[in-house]
Design an enzyme around this catalytic site. Structure first.
Site, PDB file in Angstrom:
ATOM      1  N   SER A 260      34.140  34.703 -82.989  1.00  0.00           N
ATOM      2  CA  SER A 260      34.487  35.531 -84.364  1.00  0.00           C
ATOM      3  C   SER A 260      34.362  37.013 -83.900  1.00  0.00           C
ATOM      4  O   SER A 260      33.983  37.433 -82.895  1.00  0.00           O
ATOM      5  CB  SER A 260      33.523  35.218 -85.287  1.00  0.00           C
ATOM      6  OG  SER A 260      32.212  35.664 -84.890  1.00  0.00           O
ATOM      7  N   LYS A 261      34.743  37.815 -84.912  1.00  0.00           N
ATOM      8  CA  LYS A 261      34.897  39.217 -85.088  1.00  0.00           C
ATOM      9  C   LYS A 261      33.232  39.711 -84.465  1.00  0.00           C
ATOM     10  O   LYS A 261      33.090  40.714 -83.738  1.00  0.00           O
ATOM     11  CB  LYS A 261      35.230  39.853 -86.032  1.00  0.00           C
ATOM     12  CG  LYS A 261      35.718  41.255 -86.077  1.00  0.00           C
ATOM     13  CD  LYS A 261      36.140  41.871 -87.244  1.00  0.00           C
ATOM     14  CE  LYS A 261      36.189  43.433 -87.253  1.00  0.00           C
ATOM     15  NZ  LYS A 261      35.993  43.889 -88.580  1.00  0.00           N
ATOM     16  N   ARG A 262      32.352  38.973 -85.084  1.00  0.00           N
ATOM     17  CA  ARG A 262      30.907  39.316 -84.826  1.00  0.00           C
ATOM     18  C   ARG A 262      30.463  39.239 -83.264  1.00  0.00           C
ATOM     19  O   ARG A 262      29.514  39.988 -82.943  1.00  0.00           O
ATOM     20  CB  ARG A 262      30.002  38.460 -85.947  1.00  0.00           C
ATOM     21  CG  ARG A 262      29.968  39.029 -87.223  1.00  0.00           C
ATOM     22  CD  ARG A 262      28.611  38.830 -88.128  1.00  0.00           C
ATOM     23  NE  ARG A 262      27.586  39.157 -87.093  1.00  0.00           N
ATOM     24  CZ  ARG A 262      26.400  38.557 -87.099  1.00  0.00           C
ATOM     25  NH1 ARG A 262      26.322  37.346 -87.980  1.00  0.00           N
ATOM     26  NH2 ARG A 262      25.398  38.769 -86.484  1.00  0.00           N
ATOM     27  N   GLY A 264      32.263  39.658 -81.016  1.00  0.00           N
ATOM     28  CA  GLY A 264      32.533  41.090 -80.262  1.00  0.00           C
ATOM     29  C   GLY A 264      31.974  42.189 -80.547  1.00  0.00           C
ATOM     30  O   GLY A 264      31.301  42.847 -79.432  1.00  0.00           O
TER      31      GLY A 264
END
Ligand code: GLU
Length: 496
Positions: A260-262, A264
């Protein structure tokens, strides 16, 4: 039959790195089979459109070096390539299903459906709108054609639902997963056409894949649950379905759960190919496109051999959809760093110099030739393009501080005197090149009857601020005689 595959993103934001992997696998499959790679923009969900997203997607494909053969920007014989421009086609196809009794109008309001859902929940079951209850709900099958016509005339809001056939054992084929059996009784009557006059993904996607002569649908695993409905739609239209392949998910670097973006944010790595607003992309973080491409190609695919370094040309020849794994692919950012380091070493200094100069405006006054020389001296240790500059900034600016540990160890009582004497020697050099500097230092050390390190280390400290970097003679020549003398003097001042 010609191979034609499509990448069909919805422009609801920047392309996620997983989306780019889907695009790459489509591209490789097409090129392996001398086929076409098509970009189709799926923008039927008007409420989720994000400005700039289509351009972003096109730029990302361009950066990776996988340009579509047909796209909104480069149209072919199967356009338009944006679904919002194909509304009429979907309407005609929805009507065809209605006329053939394979779809129906439904007038149920959101409140009615919510109440039914709640009631089912109370009984511990899930509400499914399908053959078991559709004859009792607010739709054309139940209320009859007269009432339906009246509601339509009165412009009553409606959706069109697919009439899923009961009691069918569906045998779906997936090129990666093999056969998948599904009982059609478990399916619901999905909405094909919404009250806003736009089709849903399912109708538009199937109609377009057929009309655009798509031979193979290669997409993310999250679409596997829709496969049965898509098969039934092909059946309803009496079309031959394309072949399907659902790619494995990208997993977190730790290996469990979807990337997920998190992840990253937590792990300090990008999840978008190019920067988008505040989010820095792979490109801007210093990852090379060929390194990223090589890394993405191995996320879920391998040839079963040791080889890890593949050029795009090799991938085009060797990619096999049958060798894509079923299980998720761990997004190992360290592996990408390893690829990037490798590709930096393989890249020509002239390519790196141009790229660096484009990114670092402070370097615009330097000639490409001198930047190439600089890059040749330092790139061996570097993993990112941007680090070539930031880790070696002493080539361009004098150090502002000195490593205290190194100072303590290297600066002795007589160091200042030795340095100033050495500075005078190099000041008098007629030719200021590495050979002359090296001879000068050797001769001076012999004269003083001391080891090279006694002078070399403090000189390095004066030039770099730390005890690292390439040959001090190379650094001195690059910055020039005047700056060299200035930096040596700075250290003398600092330590006296
Ligand atoms: N528009 C869908 C998406 O954004 C396409 C899925 C498909 O390839 O069928 O993922």
């Amino acid at each position: 039959m010609k191979v034609r595959v499509r990448f069909a993103p919805s422009p609801t934001g920047p392309l996620h790195i997983g989306g780019l992997r889907t695009a790459l696998f489509n591209y490789l499959f097409a090129k392996k089979h001398q086929g076409d790679f098509i970009l189709r923009v799926e923008d039927t969900d008007q409420s989720r459109l994000v400005e700039g997203a289509v351009k972003y997607i096109q730029d990302a494909l361009k950066w990776l070096g996988i340009p579509p053969d047909e796209s909104p920007a480069h149209t072919g014989d199967y356009g338009p390539y944006r679904q919002s421009e194909r509304k009429k086609t979907y309407e005609e196809h929805a009507m065809r299903l209605i006329h053939e009794g394979k779809a129906y109008y439904a007038f149920d309001s959101t409140e009615q459906l919510d109440a039914l859902r709640k009631e089912a929940e109370g009984k511990g079951v899930k509400f499914i709108y399908n053959h078991k209850n559709r004859d009792t709900l607010n739709n054309s099958l139940h209320i009859g054609s007269n009432k339906t016509s009246k509601l339509l005339e009165e412009k009553h809001p409606f959706v069109i639902r697919f009439k899923s056939p009961p009691n069918q054992q569906l045998h779906l084929q997936d090129m990666i997963r093999g056969q998948i059996a599904i009982d059609s009784n478990l399916l619901d009557d999905k909405i094909l056409f919404k009250s806003d006059g736009f089709p849903t993904y399912h109708l538009a996607n199937v109609v377009d894949d057929h009309l655009m002569a798509i031979s193979h649908v290669i997409r993310g695993e999250e679409w596997l649950p829709s496969l049965a409905l898509h098969y039934l739609l092909y059946q309803a239209f009496e079309w031959t379905p394309p072949k399907f392949a659902h790619l494995p998910l990208l997993l977190k670097p730790q290996g469990k759960g979807k990337l997920s973006k998190r992840d990253g944010e937590k792990g300090g790595f990008p999840v978008f190919p190019l920067s988008w607003g505040e989010s820095i992309g792979f490109k801007e973080s210093g990852y090379l496109s060929n390194a990223t491409l090589n890394f993405l190609a191995l996320l879920g695919w391998n040839e079963g051999v040791e080889q890890e370094i593949y050029s795009l040309d090799e991938l085009k020849q060797r990619f096999e959809i049958a060798r894509v794994n079923k299980s998720g692919a761990r997004f190992d950012i360290d592996k990408l760093k390893w690829f990037n380091h490798h590709y930096i070493q393989q890249s020509s200094n002239s390519f790196l110099a141009k790229t660096l100069q484009n990114q670092q405006h402070t370097l615009s006054s330097f000639s490409l030739e001198s930047l190439e020389h600089f890059i040749g001296l330092v790139k061996e240790r570097e993993t990112y393009i941007s680090d070539i500059y930031t880790n070696n900034i002493y080539f361009f600016e004098p150090p502002l501080t000195y490593d205290p540990k190194a100072l303590k160890k290297q600066i002795k009582e007589d160091t200042s005197d030795l340095l100033s004497e050495f500075a005078t020697k190099i000041k008098n050099l007629a030719v200021f090149n590495t050979e002359a500097l090296s001879n000068c230092l050797t001769t001076y050390c012999e004269e003083k009857n001391t080891g090279l390190g006694r002078i070399m280390a403090p000189v390095r400290l004066s030039l770099v601020g730390e005890l690292r970097g390439p040959s001090i003679y190379e650094i001195m020549v690059f910055i020039g005689k005047e700056s060299t003398l200035q930096r040596i003097d700075n250290l003398i001042q600092h330590t006296s």
